[in-house]
Design an enzyme around this catalytic site. Structure first.
Site, PDB file in Angstrom:
ATOM      1  N   SER A 145      33.011 -16.001  55.187  1.00 14.05           N
ATOM      2  CA  SER A 145      32.863 -16.875  54.020  1.00 14.05           C
ATOM      3  C   SER A 145      33.242 -18.293  54.403  1.00 14.05           C
ATOM      4  CB  SER A 145      33.772 -16.413  52.880  1.00 14.05           C
ATOM      5  OG  SER A 145      33.773 -17.351  51.811  1.00 14.05           O
ATOM      6  N   TYR A 158      41.381 -14.295  48.539  1.00 14.96           N
ATOM      7  CA  TYR A 158      40.078 -14.005  49.139  1.00 14.96           C
ATOM      8  C   TYR A 158      39.850 -14.888  50.361  1.00 14.96           C
ATOM      9  CZ  TYR A 158      34.980 -13.766  49.589  1.00 14.96           C
ATOM     10  OH  TYR A 158      33.703 -13.619  50.073  1.00 14.96           O
TER      11      TYR A 158
END
Length: 262
Positions: A145, A158
């Protein structure tokens, strides 16, 4: 340039029932790969894959796998690798997201995010590594990500889990490079998936993501659009293909320029 055909390549795809993972599954099958597709959402995987099983009955096998139990994952993946005489490729798209300010998030949620996003994915890599080493070939492409490199409000756990994952992939890639095994990351930015929509509200949606938000310390997206799952899938197929034969330890960011490549 060589084409991106994966005819007869054996691929383990983890996290394949929705979003980016399902798009990767479609692209792998179209490229001729033999795919073992796994997900923890078994019923959803069955429903989503019904038409694909009809079109590619000799290429697709479905399995259930829950990355929340890393030790069991490593053992199961190793068994599957033995059953197929070794996978040529591993693709991991699995991940979870809890949205909350990091200073308030329960440690149970922080732990669960790291267990799935970092340790569960590492277990998949460990599970295929021994057979790839024995064959002196293979490649792994892991979905990371752009949040691994850029602080974001309310998704701190996250982002931190993805940062850990990025380093795990690069370190295992360094260890396995002498055996001819390539390990790379594809790091999406904002992509049209259910996970992305978890972050949207009536006041903050796609248009605001594209435009950026100074109050959230977020730049916009220079290409003026969010990614589609197929954009990420095509990057994955490139890194699996012979066209990327001299690429390893690389993080291919597919975010429309949102992080200015930092």
């Amino acid at each position: 340039m060589k084409d991106m055909s994966l005819v007869n390549s054996k691929v383990l795809l983890v996290g394949s029932a929705r979003g980016i993972g399902f798009s990767v599954l479609e692209h792998l099958l179209q490229a001729g790969a033999q795919v073992m597709a796994a997900d923890c959402e078994w019923q959803l995987l069955l429903e989503q894959s019904e038409s694909l099983l009809g079109r590619y009955p000799d290429q697709l096998t479905l399995k259930k796998l829950d990355l929340a139990e890393p030790e069991a994952v490593r053992e199961q993946v190793n068994q599957w690798a033995e059953q197929v005489a070794g996978f040529d490729h591993l693709v991991c798209c699995a991940g979870i997201l809890h949205v909350a300010p990091l200073h308030e998030m329960p440690m149970e949620q922080v732990s669960s995010i790291f267990t799935v996003n970092a340790f569960g994915v590492l277990a998949c890599m460990q599970g295929v590594a021994s057979s790839m080493k024995a064959r002196q070939q293979g490649s792994m492409v892991i979905i990371g990500s752009n949040a691994a490199n850029t602080p974001r409000m309310s998704i701190g756990a996250y982002g931190a889990s993805k940062a850990a994952l990025h380093m795990l992939v690069k370190c295992i890639g360094m260890e396995l490079a002498p055996y001819g095994i390539r390990c790379n990351l594809v790091s999406p930015g904002s992509t049209r998936t259910a996970m992305q929509q978890q972050l949207w509200t009536e006041q903050y949606g796609e248009a605001q993501v594209i435009a950026g938000d100074a109050a959230q310390f977020r730049l916009g997206i220079p290409l003026n659009k969010i990614a589609e799952p197929a954009d990420i899938a095509q990057a994955v197929l490139f890194l699996l293909s012979d066209n990327a034969g001299h690429i390893t330890l690389h993080d291919l960011r597919v975010d429309g320029g949102a992080t200015l490549d930092h």
